[in-house]
Design a protein around this motif. Structure first.
Motif, PDB file in Angstrom:
ATOM      1  N   ARG A   1       0.833  -1.208   0.000  1.00  0.00           N
ATOM      2  CA  ARG A   1       0.000   0.000   0.000  1.00  0.00           C
ATOM      3  C   ARG A   1       0.866   1.256   0.000  1.00  0.00           C
ATOM      4  N   GLU A   2       1.884   1.252   0.845  1.00  0.00           N
ATOM      5  CA  GLU A   2       2.755   2.423   0.944  1.00  0.00           C
ATOM      6  C   GLU A   2       3.496   2.664  -0.369  1.00  0.00           C
ATOM      7  N   ALA A   3       3.956   1.581  -0.995  1.00  0.00           N
ATOM      8  CA  ALA A   3       4.663   1.719  -2.277  1.00  0.00           C
ATOM      9  C   ALA A   3       3.735   2.277  -3.358  1.00  0.00           C
ATOM     10  N   LEU A   4       2.495   1.826  -3.364  1.00  0.00           N
ATOM     11  CA  LEU A   4       1.531   2.324  -4.345  1.00  0.00           C
ATOM     12  C   LEU A   4       1.182   3.794  -4.089  1.00  0.00           C
ATOM     13  N   LEU A   5       1.016   4.170  -2.836  1.00  0.00           N
ATOM     14  CA  LEU A   5       0.730   5.567  -2.504  1.00  0.00           C
ATOM     15  C   LEU A   5       1.894   6.467  -2.916  1.00  0.00           C
ATOM     16  N   ARG A   6       3.097   6.024  -2.607  1.00  0.00           N
ATOM     17  CA  ARG A   6       4.285   6.825  -2.931  1.00  0.00           C
ATOM     18  C   ARG A   6       4.475   6.938  -4.445  1.00  0.00           C
ATOM     19  N   SER A   7       4.366   5.813  -5.139  1.00  0.00           N
ATOM     20  CA  SER A   7       4.545   5.817  -6.595  1.00  0.00           C
ATOM     21  C   SER A   7       3.438   6.597  -7.290  1.00  0.00           C
ATOM     22  N   GLY A   8       2.206   6.418  -6.807  1.00  0.00           N
ATOM     23  CA  GLY A   8       1.093   7.152  -7.394  1.00  0.00           C
ATOM     24  C   GLY A   8       1.265   8.654  -7.236  1.00  0.00           C
ATOM     25  N   THR A   9       1.681   9.089  -6.050  1.00  0.00           N
ATOM     26  CA  THR A   9       1.871  10.518  -5.812  1.00  0.00           C
ATOM     27  C   THR A   9       2.917  11.097  -6.757  1.00  0.00           C
ATOM     28  N   GLU A  10       4.038  10.406  -6.917  1.00  0.00           N
ATOM     29  CA  GLU A  10       5.109  10.898  -7.785  1.00  0.00           C
ATOM     30  C   GLU A  10       4.653  10.975  -9.239  1.00  0.00           C
ATOM     31  N   LEU A  11       3.963   9.946  -9.696  1.00  0.00           N
ATOM     32  CA  LEU A  11       3.537   9.918 -11.096  1.00  0.00           C
ATOM     33  C   LEU A  11       2.402  10.899 -11.371  1.00  0.00           C
ATOM     34  N   PHE A  12       1.450  11.003 -10.460  1.00  0.00           N
ATOM     35  CA  PHE A  12       0.366  11.970 -10.645  1.00  0.00           C
ATOM     36  C   PHE A  12       0.925  13.397 -10.666  1.00  0.00           C
ATOM     37  N   ALA A  13       1.938  13.654  -9.847  1.00  0.00           N
ATOM     38  CA  ALA A  13       2.568  14.969  -9.847  1.00  0.00           C
ATOM     39  C   ALA A  13       3.287  15.229 -11.162  1.00  0.00           C
ATOM     40  N   GLU A  14       3.930  14.214 -11.690  1.00  0.00           N
ATOM     41  CA  GLU A  14       4.720  14.370 -12.916  1.00  0.00           C
ATOM     42  C   GLU A  14       3.859  14.476 -14.168  1.00  0.00           C
ATOM     43  N   ARG A  15       2.762  13.703 -14.226  1.00  0.00           N
ATOM     44  CA  ARG A  15       2.002  13.599 -15.477  1.00  0.00           C
ATOM     45  C   ARG A  15       0.542  14.011 -15.367  1.00  0.00           C
ATOM     46  N   GLY A  16       0.031  14.214 -14.164  1.00  0.00           N
ATOM     47  CA  GLY A  16      -1.382  14.473 -14.002  1.00  0.00           C
ATOM     48  C   GLY A  16      -2.179  13.183 -13.981  1.00  0.00           C
ATOM     49  N   TYR A  17      -3.382  13.254 -13.446  1.00  0.00           N
ATOM     50  CA  TYR A  17      -4.196  12.040 -13.278  1.00  0.00           C
ATOM     51  C   TYR A  17      -4.414  11.310 -14.605  1.00  0.00           C
ATOM     52  N   ASP A  18      -4.824  12.027 -15.629  1.00  0.00           N
ATOM     53  CA  ASP A  18      -5.167  11.386 -16.900  1.00  0.00           C
ATOM     54  C   ASP A  18      -3.954  10.833 -17.631  1.00  0.00           C
ATOM     55  N   GLY A  19      -2.773  11.298 -17.288  1.00  0.00           N
ATOM     56  CA  GLY A  19      -1.572  10.856 -17.984  1.00  0.00           C
ATOM     57  C   GLY A  19      -0.884   9.662 -17.365  1.00  0.00           C
ATOM     58  N   VAL A  20      -1.487   9.084 -16.329  1.00  0.00           N
ATOM     59  CA  VAL A  20      -0.838   7.982 -15.615  1.00  0.00           C
ATOM     60  C   VAL A  20      -1.650   6.694 -15.767  1.00  0.00           C
ATOM     61  N   PRO A  21      -1.158   5.729 -16.526  1.00  0.00           N
ATOM     62  CA  PRO A  21      -1.858   4.441 -16.612  1.00  0.00           C
ATOM     63  C   PRO A  21      -1.602   3.594 -15.367  1.00  0.00           C
ATOM     64  N   VAL A  22      -2.507   2.676 -15.113  1.00  0.00           N
ATOM     65  CA  VAL A  22      -2.389   1.819 -13.928  1.00  0.00           C
ATOM     66  C   VAL A  22      -1.084   1.045 -13.936  1.00  0.00           C
ATOM     67  N   TRP A  23      -0.706   0.527 -15.093  1.00  0.00           N
ATOM     68  CA  TRP A  23       0.498  -0.306 -15.143  1.00  0.00           C
ATOM     69  C   TRP A  23       1.750   0.481 -14.749  1.00  0.00           C
ATOM     70  N   ALA A  24       1.766   1.787 -15.032  1.00  0.00           N
ATOM     71  CA  ALA A  24       2.937   2.597 -14.694  1.00  0.00           C
ATOM     72  C   ALA A  24       3.092   2.731 -13.180  1.00  0.00           C
ATOM     73  N   ILE A  25       1.966   2.905 -12.488  1.00  0.00           N
ATOM     74  CA  ILE A  25       2.013   2.994 -11.026  1.00  0.00           C
ATOM     75  C   ILE A  25       2.525   1.688 -10.442  1.00  0.00           C
ATOM     76  N   ALA A  26       1.973   0.591 -10.929  1.00  0.00           N
ATOM     77  CA  ALA A  26       2.373  -0.724 -10.425  1.00  0.00           C
ATOM     78  C   ALA A  26       3.842  -0.999 -10.721  1.00  0.00           C
ATOM     79  N   GLN A  27       4.264  -0.654 -11.906  1.00  0.00           N
ATOM     80  CA  GLN A  27       5.666  -0.892 -12.288  1.00  0.00           C
ATOM     81  C   GLN A  27       6.614  -0.100 -11.389  1.00  0.00           C
ATOM     82  N   LYS A  28       6.291   1.159 -11.146  1.00  0.00           N
ATOM     83  CA  LYS A  28       7.144   1.986 -10.290  1.00  0.00           C
ATOM     84  C   LYS A  28       7.163   1.469  -8.856  1.00  0.00           C
TER      85      LYS A  28
END
Length: 225
Positions: A21-48
């Motif tokens: 959970r913590e890894a997903l929250l951290r990765s999601g925050t970084e990616l959403f900040a970098e690309r915005g909500y619409d620019g982040v696919p699910v697989w990218a969050i999981a991969q990070k």
């Protein structure tokens, strides 16, 4: 006789689940900040995060709920801090300085990607937020209003619009922290290059700017005069 190993296994699973959970929250925050909500696919969050993408649905119920969990938890942290400050009976200028410092600490230490993430959301009109989440920024506004109103009542501040004060405080800080990389690039192009100002220096600048700018205009208006 098997209860010991079973309990150990359960604790290990709980630790693994919490770490996921913590890894997903951290990765999601970084990616959403970098690309915005619409620019982040699910697989990218999981991969990070280094996990299977099915873990997003398992732990959060999907990308949108992960996004909302990040926003809700971060705002809850900020709201608790600023509302605690608003209840202080210390002089309003001191409290306002502490509030600026608290936002700076949040943006640099506890939630370093949140300002960028929220600036993207604000530009998008908050379309990814549920109505109940909109109340959290309003509570931050309410805390600033109470501090400013008390400062005016006690003679420390001149009569000012609390909303405009809030926008000046939060807007300047969020923009500063959200645009750090862009600012560094722009300043590096100058000849000679200009070093980007540090977070501590900017926080002090805003503290001084606000408290001096809001100060009552004549000694007789101040408390204790």
């Amino acid at each position: 006789m098997r209860s010991g190993p079973v309990r150990t296994t359960r604790r290990a699973r709980r630790r693994d689940a919490a770490a996921t959970r913590e890894a997903l929250l951290r990765s999601g925050t970084e990616l959403f900040a970098e690309r915005g909500y619409d620019g982040v696919p699910v697989w990218a969050i999981a991969q990070k995060a280094g996990v299977n993408k099915a873990m997003i649905s398992y732990h959060f119920g999907g990308k949108r709920k992960l996004y909302l969990a990040i926003v809700s938890a971060t705002f809850a942290d900020i709201v608790a801090s600023v509302e605690r400050l608003a209840e202080s009976r210390r002089p309003a200028p001191e409290v306002l300085r502490d509030l600026v410092a608290a936002v700076g600490e949040m943006a640099t230490q506890r939630h370093p990607h949140f300002c960028t993430m929220m600036l993207r959301e604000v530009v998008a009109g908050g379309k990814h937020l549920d109505p109940e989440l909109i109340d959290k920024p309003a509570r931050i506004l309410g805390a600033v209003q109470r501090i400013v109103a008390r400062g005016v009542q006690e003679g420390d501040f001149r009569a000012v619009d609390p909303l405009l004060t809030h926008l000046s405080l939060v807007g300047s800080l969020v923009f500063f922290f959200a645009t750090a990389r862009f600012r560094a690039r722009v300043l590096a192009k100058r000849r000679p290059a200009i070093a980007s100002p540090g977070a501590d220096a900017y926080v002090k600048h805003i503290q001084d700017l606000l408290t001096h700018g809001l100060a009552a205009g004549h000694p007789g208006a101040r408390r204790g005069a």
